[in-house]
Design a protein around this motif. Structure first.
Motif, PDB file in Angstrom:
ATOM      1  N   THR A   1       0.975  -1.225  -0.150  1.00 35.25           N
ATOM      2  CA  THR A   1      -0.575  -0.275  -0.006  1.00 35.25           C
ATOM      3  C   THR A   1       1.013   0.961   0.048  1.00 35.25           C
ATOM      4  O   THR A   1       0.627   2.146  -0.898  1.00 35.25           O
ATOM      5  N   LEU A   2       1.720   1.566   0.793  1.00 31.23           N
ATOM      6  CA  LEU A   2       2.757   2.488   1.325  1.00 31.23           C
ATOM      7  C   LEU A   2       3.790   2.546  -0.822  1.00 31.23           C
ATOM      8  O   LEU A   2       3.864   3.630  -1.194  1.00 31.23           O
ATOM      9  N   LYS A   3       4.141   1.114  -0.985  1.00 35.74           N
ATOM     10  CA  LYS A   3       5.058   1.424  -2.221  1.00 35.74           C
ATOM     11  C   LYS A   3       3.775   2.167  -3.310  1.00 35.74           C
ATOM     12  O   LYS A   3       4.047   3.237  -4.134  1.00 35.74           O
ATOM     13  N   ALA A   4       2.182   1.964  -3.220  1.00 38.13           N
ATOM     14  CA  ALA A   4       1.355   2.491  -4.673  1.00 38.13           C
ATOM     15  C   ALA A   4       1.246   3.792  -4.337  1.00 38.13           C
ATOM     16  O   ALA A   4       0.897   4.398  -5.399  1.00 38.13           O
ATOM     17  N   ILE A   5       0.998   4.150  -2.958  1.00 34.95           N
ATOM     18  CA  ILE A   5       0.798   5.632  -2.617  1.00 34.95           C
ATOM     19  C   ILE A   5       2.155   6.511  -3.023  1.00 34.95           C
ATOM     20  O   ILE A   5       2.231   7.518  -3.435  1.00 34.95           O
ATOM     21  N   ALA A   6       3.697   5.775  -2.967  1.00 37.20           N
ATOM     22  CA  ALA A   6       5.104   6.716  -2.751  1.00 37.20           C
ATOM     23  C   ALA A   6       4.477   6.614  -4.489  1.00 37.20           C
ATOM     24  O   ALA A   6       5.492   8.183  -4.884  1.00 37.20           O
ATOM     25  N   ALA A   7       4.364   6.118  -5.027  1.00 36.44           N
ATOM     26  CA  ALA A   7       4.569   6.118  -6.827  1.00 36.44           C
ATOM     27  C   ALA A   7       3.526   7.467  -7.313  1.00 36.44           C
ATOM     28  O   ALA A   7       3.582   8.299  -7.923  1.00 36.44           O
ATOM     29  N   SER A   8       2.351   7.278  -6.424  1.00 38.93           N
ATOM     30  CA  SER A   8       0.932   8.350  -6.605  1.00 38.93           C
ATOM     31  C   SER A   8       1.322  10.108  -6.526  1.00 38.93           C
ATOM     32  O   SER A   8       1.175  11.130  -7.377  1.00 38.93           O
ATOM     33  N   LEU A   9       1.923   9.800  -5.388  1.00 35.56           N
ATOM     34  CA  LEU A   9       2.694  11.298  -4.876  1.00 35.56           C
ATOM     35  C   LEU A   9       4.082  12.102  -6.008  1.00 35.56           C
ATOM     36  O   LEU A   9       4.664  12.561  -6.252  1.00 35.56           O
ATOM     37  N   LEU A  10       4.767  10.675  -5.874  1.00 39.02           N
ATOM     38  CA  LEU A  10       5.626  10.684  -7.286  1.00 39.02           C
ATOM     39  C   LEU A  10       5.213  11.937  -8.221  1.00 39.02           C
ATOM     40  O   LEU A  10       6.201  12.089  -9.211  1.00 39.02           O
ATOM     41  N   MET A  11       4.454  10.495  -9.235  1.00 41.08           N
ATOM     42  CA  MET A  11       3.785  11.180 -10.512  1.00 41.08           C
ATOM     43  C   MET A  11       3.251  11.936 -10.396  1.00 41.08           C
ATOM     44  O   MET A  11       3.580  12.774 -11.091  1.00 41.08           O
ATOM     45  N   GLU A  12       2.566  12.880  -9.247  1.00 44.13           N
ATOM     46  CA  GLU A  12       2.200  13.733  -8.942  1.00 44.13           C
ATOM     47  C   GLU A  12       3.083  15.148  -9.416  1.00 44.13           C
ATOM     48  O   GLU A  12       3.085  16.330  -9.227  1.00 44.13           O
TER      49      GLU A  12
END
Length: 712
Positions: free
Chosen positions: A430-441
């Motif tokens: 879950t944390l990795k998925a959120i990290a990906a969206s934060l970075l893409m933002e």
């Protein structure tokens, strides 16, 4: 073949919220596709202006034209810069087609790009055959001894050739490395990275490096700081790319949770009317059902009734609920049919045929270098272990195409269950998925230019109808490239050229490390109420910057830390700013896009209730506020509370490294306030610094006692 529609999987509940973590609208200026007199699009023109550089790094998103930019640059080096030959090195054979012959003179350039058939080694059949691999290395040697100008090969072939021929054999030649993020500065684990470091040290070649995602999922640096300092960087941002499209109007990126089997939840996010690539989970992942073929069958069953396979293309024909035939390409099946399916997907005659295929289901394919301009939705089940891979998958959907107004990336992931034995792995995914969206933002956000207050206006920026105002909060926008200038009181400016370069070019790389730090995300998201923001913005970000750039002076490290924290905070604030929809007074009446408008509103929102926008204020903002707000809605409330309890139970006493850093911050506090932090202060950050002093004193007392006992 069994009709997949006959299967009747059991149903399980999923969440009721499918909220995008990132949502942007583009300006659709059409600039991306406009070519100059030499046939160059904006990114290519920008790169060509730096063609005289010996070491050139091109950071540019998928579909921006990196391969053709390299052609322009290589031809100039071959004809005007005394370079003998050009070797183009790509990660896999399929990408070699991007560097095939190109009639550039047809579009205004002075020369054509030509690769003789025998020197495009990506087209040699038998990739896994040892004899073929040896013959390719031999071919590289023959090419170096010939008068021909261009060779295309894979990273693997180049590695073997350097090992066999030695780096001296490549003197006075251009080495162009595509998908440069495959390289690592870790010489023990990455042979190509070690070879490139040796080539740079010898300083007898020209090197052009190209990447659409210049960070590695394992957070390993791509180049050493000394080597990277030798490169001139050409940056073309995702923001510029998307805003310059002619057709694409919006992009959404989201992570959506499910419980039970993903196959029972997939139709909540899989819209059969959208051209979609579905990446099913790796067989070793938590989400996998351990039978990839059955998973494909059930996905097709969810789409409708199977009516057979097209013999010419190998595509499955599925009749949907509305009677429409949905053509599905199965790239998971690695049997005899796969070559037929791949050939059909790559058929150049069908490139502009929107109706050629509707859904592609893949496992390890259809990612990097896969070009399907009609793709509207990239749906990935389960987290991918690399942020780079996520960026590449998103890039499959962000091509511009006639009639394509929306693009979407969805990460469908299993909701963590605090009662599971594998809860740690579930939370980590879950944390990795959120990290990906934060970075893409961050990747999609207009680039910031931060300066201290009253530093002065920057040419090319529009500061609004009243212009730049001395002594006021000034926010400027460069409408050409989307940069935003923000003044911040107390901001430390970088002193060295290297620190200035990092603040200008590498902030997303710093943030990639930050958002991938498990402790940081756990504290910021699942211990949201109990975490002091400064523990993240000052302590954790400071630690990451020091570890990533140990060669920088302390003031420069602090400048990079402040710049990174400000960029993340402003982006997150912008996301929480409510803007009117188009047609409600929120249209594009000026030269800035809605994305820029949202960013400016977000910056102003931070400063609304204060007289000054200062770095201390920014440090007091939890950088994960917006992500937590989405998580709280997207995840089942009971599950969220259970996971928060698990994280809270992991809290440990202050470690000695953190205590030392808190004590250092406490000394700065004393210099500013004339007193040390108070353990009873109502300010949680002041109290935390005081706790750090106490913890450090306790550590020192224990050490002294240990030493005394040792003397006895």
């Amino acid at each position: 073949m069994k009709n997949p529609a006959m299967s009747t999987p059991e149903t399980n509940p999923t969440n009721h919220y499918t909220l995008p973590a990132v949502s942007i609208k583009t300006a659709r200026t059409g600039a991306t596709s406009k070519a100059n007199a030499l046939g160059m699009r904006p990114m290519q023109e920008r790169a060509y202006a730096k063609r005289g550089e010996k070491y050139l790094l091109i950071k540019s998103p998928p579909a921006s034209g990196k391969s053709r930019a390299l052609m322009f640059i290589a031809l100039d080096k071959l004809h005007n810069q005394s370079i003998k030959q050009a070797l183009v090195v790509v990660p896999e054979r399929s990408i070699g087609s991007s560097f095939a012959d190109e009639p550039l003179t047809k579009h205004g350039f002075w020369g054509d790009w030509v690769v003789k058939p025998q020197w495009n080694l990506c087209n040699v059949p038998g990739a896994d055959d040892v004899k073929v691999a040896h013959s390719k290395v031999k071919a590289v040697g023959e090419f170096l001894g010939s008068d021909d100008k261009v060779l295309v090969c894979t990273h693997a072939t180049f590695r073997f050739a350097v090992q066999d021929l030695g780096i001296e054999a490549f003197d006075d030649r251009l080495i162009a490395v595509d998908e440069f993020h495959h390289v690592s500065s870790n010489k023990e684990s990455n042979i190509l990275g070690s070879q490139l470091a040796d080539l740079i040290a010898r300083d007898k070649v020209h090197l052009v490096a190209m990447t659409g995602s210049y960070f590695r999922g394992d957070a390993e640096a791509v180049l050493s700081p000394d080597d990277e300092a030798r490169f001139e960087t050409v940056s073309y941002t995702y923001y510029e790319q998307l805003n310059g499209y002619e057709y694409l109007k919006s992009l959404e990126i989201g992570y959506f949770f499910y419980t039970g089997r993903y196959l029972d939840a997939i139709m909540k996010v899989l819209d059969p009317s959208l051209k979609t690539i579905v990446h099913i989970p790796n067989v070793n992942s938590r989400e996998s059902l351990k039978d990839k073929h059955k998973e494909v069958e059930e996905i097709m069953a969810s789409l409708g009734y199977w009516e057979g396979t097209d013999s010419a293309t190998g595509f499955h024909r599925i009749k949907g609920a509305d009677g429409r035939i949905i053509k599905v390409a199965d790239l998971v099946d690695d049997g005899d049919q796969r070559s037929t399916v791949l050939s059909a997907l790559k058929d150049p005659a069908q490139k502009n045929n929107r109706d050629h295929v509707d859904v592609i289901i893949a496992l390890g394919m259809a990612k990097e270098g896969f070009d399907w301009i009609w793709c509207q939705h990239a749906l990935t089940v389960g987290y991918r272990n690399s942020l780079t891979e996520i960026v590449q998958i998103i890039g499959r959907a962000t091509r511009d195409a006639p009639g394509k107004e929306t693009a979407r990336f969805t990460n469908l992931i299993a909701e963590p269950d605090a009662s599971e034995e594998m809860v740690a792995d579930a939370i980590n995914d879950t944390l990795k998925a959120i990290a990906a969206s934060l970075l893409m933002e961050q990747v999609l956000t207009p680039r910031f230019e931060f300066t201290p207050k009253n530093k002065g206006k920057i040419e090319g920026f529009d500061y609004g109808p009243d212009g730049y105002q001395e002594g006021q909060l000034n926010i400027g926008v460069n409408s050409d490239d989307g940069r935003v200038h923000v003044e911040i009181t107390g901001l430390i400016e970088p002193k060295s050229e290297e620190a200035a370069r990092i603040c200008k070019e590498d902030i997303n790389e710093v943030l990639a490390t930050f958002v991938q730090d498990r402790k940081t995300l756990e504290r910021g998201l699942f211990d949201h109420e109990g975490t002091i923001p400064e523990e993240l913005t000052i302590m954790q970000m400071g630690k990451i910057v020091r570890e990533r750039y140990p060669h920088l002076e302390e003031d420069d490290q602090e400048a990079v830390r402040q710049y990174a924290v400000a960029a993340l905070a402003f982006t997150q604030q912008a996301k929480q700013t409510d803007l009117p929809e188009e047609g409600e007074g929120g249209g594009r009446d000026d030269e800035t896009s809605r994305a820029n408008l949202a960013l400016i509103q977000g910056v102003k929102q931070i400063a609304m209730n204060v007289r000054d926008l200062d770095i201390d204020l920014i440090d007091r903002i939890n950088p994960f506020d917006a992500a937590y707000a989405i998580l709280a809605k997207a995840m089942d409330e009971k599950t969220l509370r259970q996971v928060q309890s698990v994280i809270a139970a992991r809290k440990v006493n202050i470690p000695i490294e953190e205590a030392r850093e808190l004590a250092k911050r406490a000394l700065v506090f004393k210099q500013e306030r004339g007193r040390l932090p108070d353990l009873n202060s109502p300010d949680p950050w002041e109290k935390r610094m005081a706790e750090g002093i106490a913890a450090l004193a306790s550590f020192r007392k224990a050490e002294m006692k240990k030493e005394a006992n040792g003397r006895e």
